[in-house]
Enzyme design. Structure first.
Site, PDB file in Angstrom:
ATOM      1  CB  CYS A 135      26.254  37.986  77.791  1.00 33.10           C
ATOM      2  SG  CYS A 135      27.045  39.582  78.108  1.00 33.10           S
ATOM      3  CD  GLU A 191      23.784  32.546  76.986  1.00 34.00           C
ATOM      4  OE1 GLU A 191      23.681  32.310  75.767  1.00 34.00           O
ATOM      5  OE2 GLU A 191      24.358  33.548  77.434  1.00 34.00           O
ATOM      6  CD  GLU A 218      33.402  40.538  73.612  1.00 34.53           C
ATOM      7  OE1 GLU A 218      33.011  40.076  74.698  1.00 34.53           O
ATOM      8  OE2 GLU A 218      34.574  40.891  73.407  1.00 34.53           O
ATOM      9  CG  LEU A 219      30.884  34.204  71.026  1.00 30.43           C
ATOM     10  CD1 LEU A 219      31.560  32.948  70.516  1.00 30.43           C
ATOM     11  CD2 LEU A 219      29.983  34.803  69.954  1.00 30.43           C
ATOM     12  CD1 TRP A 240      17.946  40.100  70.051  1.00 29.35           C
ATOM     13  CD2 TRP A 240      17.495  40.475  72.215  1.00 29.35           C
ATOM     14  NE1 TRP A 240      17.909  38.879  70.690  1.00 29.35           N
ATOM     15  CE2 TRP A 240      17.621  39.079  72.024  1.00 29.35           C
ATOM     16  CE3 TRP A 240      17.199  40.953  73.504  1.00 29.35           C
ATOM     17  CZ2 TRP A 240      17.476  38.155  73.070  1.00 29.35           C
ATOM     18  CZ3 TRP A 240      17.062  40.040  74.537  1.00 29.35           C
ATOM     19  CH2 TRP A 240      17.200  38.667  74.311  1.00 29.35           C
ATOM     20  N   PRO A 290      22.091  45.800  63.076  1.00 32.20           N
ATOM     21  CG  PRO A 290      20.216  47.221  63.103  1.00 32.20           C
ATOM     22  CD  PRO A 290      21.398  46.808  62.244  1.00 32.20           C
ATOM     23  CB  ALA A 291      19.009  42.434  67.111  1.00 35.17           C
ATOM     24  N   GLY A 299      26.733  37.890  70.276  1.00 38.63           N
ATOM     25  CA  GLY A 299      25.547  37.037  70.179  1.00 38.63           C
ATOM     26  C   GLY A 299      25.855  35.678  70.770  1.00 38.63           C
ATOM     27  CB  SER A 300      24.004  32.538  70.684  1.00 35.41           C
ATOM     28  OG  SER A 300      23.970  32.222  69.308  1.00 35.41           O
TER      29      SER A 300
END
Ligand code: NAD
Length: 426
Positions: free
Chosen positions: A226, A326, A185-186, A85, A110-111, A163-164
């Protein structure tokens, strides 16, 4: 055909760019100027991949006299794209762009928080007359069942997730069963490393300018990017001045409704996210060496908006949880170093490796530090600059693969080796 579809999609999006930017601010909360920039960036990236759709090179080798090995990139198949998001337009474009350009079919998830924006993008794509039926699909949900199904399904060949790190690890473990390709992609914990030898830090006014730029880097999308600056490592000789200017710069950031053009920072994505960030920040206040700026929930703003003003703490021990984890909000840690080796060791003391920045005008030092930092992206005298043409991705627990640029094709293609004895005599 693939190029035409992508270019027509970009044109459809451009015709409604301002409405899309407003929808993005309404759903996500980011300030309108950032939303406009993101929509423009997403359209530009779709055009970039429209061009690249005509150039997906392989290579040819004569491996023995008369024996020709041809390596061709072929579409990997069905690509599932799980999009977060925080930047739902540009992060969709950087995944669906290369996937479609190289000939994959896609399922976009999507989120829940930004489903309307993604639906508007996908509607503009489905309006393209040349798009074959069934090539682009979208599934939305408020929970995780559909996402989990996409990860497990043997019918999905590539799983692209932004995301995470925690969710990325779960995806990786589940995907082992089908051995699908993963593009992950974190999370990150980006450092800004600020040296005293630069013109930009030579005078009080220059220190203030650098501090203001670092403050902006830390509070982009309310600290929910991020790559946002999370730790600032400053040389001892300018540490006190930097601390003061950073406090001033962060305190000056105006927080309110993202539709207000004078604002620097909108709300966090929702009150649940704010409660989590606030809890982490308050624990950090209890444990840190010094609370330099104590942010919190501001008075007088619309009820229901997840507003949180920026915080700054100073700390010496890099193993503290708030230097390691994070924290996805407007929270920054100030640390001190006395030489290059200490700066690099402190900056690299992390499980993440997404991005960092080096602040110096000594070109040799800039390159030396950039090479020593274990990150997928290092900016020099800048932070958070992302381009359609330039690959980004993580070292270590910040991910697998690269998006943006032509390297993104590696995430959505298989490389086929065709070997042919041409019957020539050497
Ligand atoms: P998140 O990990 O909570 O991801 C949520 C998404 O994961 C949802 O779409 C959900 O449906 C899905 N999901 C949850 N559990 C799942 C499971 N077991 N299997 C499959 N899917 C599952 O992350 P978030 O809060 O949406 O986004 C914030 C994070 O994203 C931050 O860590 C940030 O650093 C990272 N991020 C990274 C980049 C990058 O380029 N590296 C860019 C943007 C955001």
């Amino acid at each position: 055909m693939r190029q035409t579809v992508l270019l027509d999609w970009a044109r459809n999006l451009e015709a409604q760019a301002d409405d899309l930017a407003r929808l993005l601010t309404l759903e996500n909360g980011k300030v309108l100027a950032q939303s406009r920039g993101e929509i423009a960036g997403a359209i530009s990236e779709i055009r970039y991949y429209g061009g690249l759709a005509r150039h997906i090179p392989g290579h040819v080798l004569e491996v023995e006299p008369g024996v020709i090995s041809t390596m061709l990139r072929e579409p990997a198949g069905v690509a599932a794209l799980i999009i977060p998001w925080n930047a739902p337009a540009v992060l969709l474009a950087r995944a669906i762009g290369p996937a479609l350009a190289c000939g994959c079919t896609v399922v976009v998830k999507p989120a829940a928080q930004t489903t309307l924006l993604t639906a508007a993008f996908m509607r503009a794509l489905s309006d393209v007359p040349g798009l074959p039926p069934g090539v682009c699909n979208m599934v939305s949900e408020t929970g995780h069942a559909a996402s989990a199904r996409l990860v497990e399904s043997p019918l999905v060949d590539v799983l692209s997730f932004t995301g995470s790190t925690a969710t990325g690890k779960r995806i990786m473990a589940t995907a082992a069963e089908t051995m699908k390709k993963l593009s992950l992609e974190l999370g990150g914990k980006s450092c800004c490393v600020v040296f005293p030898d630069a013109d930009i830090t030579a005078t009080p006014a220059r220190i203030a300018t650098t501090a203001a730029r670092v403050a902006t880097a830390a509070t982009i999308i309310s600290g929910q990017q991020c790559t946002a600056a999370r730790r600032v490592l400053v040389h001892g000789s300018i540490y006190d001045a930097m601390k003061e200017h950073l406090r001033t710069a962060l305190a000056a950031i105006a927080v309110s409704d993202g539709m207000n053009p004078a604002m620097g920072m909108g709300p966090l994505i929702d009150t649940a996210a704010r409660a989590q960030v606030q809890g982490q920040v308050e624990r950090a206040f209890d444990l840190c060496d010094e609370v330099v700026l104590r942010g919190g929930v501001p008075d007088g703003l619309p009820v229901g908006g997840a507003f949180l003003t920026p915080s700054l703490v100073a700390h010496g021990d890099t193993s503290a949880f708030f230097c390691q984890e994070e924290i996805f909000g407007p929270f920054l840690v100030l640390e001190r170093f006395d030489d290059e080796a200490e700066a690099v060791a402190k900056a690299n003391h992390t499980v993440f490796g997404l991005s960092a920045s080096v602040w110096t005008t000594d070109g040799a030092r800039a390159l030396r530090i950039a090479r020593a930092l274990r990150n997928g992206t290092v900016w020099i005298n800048d932070h958070n600059r992302l381009f359609a043409e330039a690959e980004t991705g993580g070292y270590r627990q910040s991910g697998l693969g690269r998006l943006h640029g032509d390297d993104a094709f590696a995430d959505f293609t298989e490389l086929k080796h065709i070997c042919q004895n041409a019957g020539c005599v050497a």
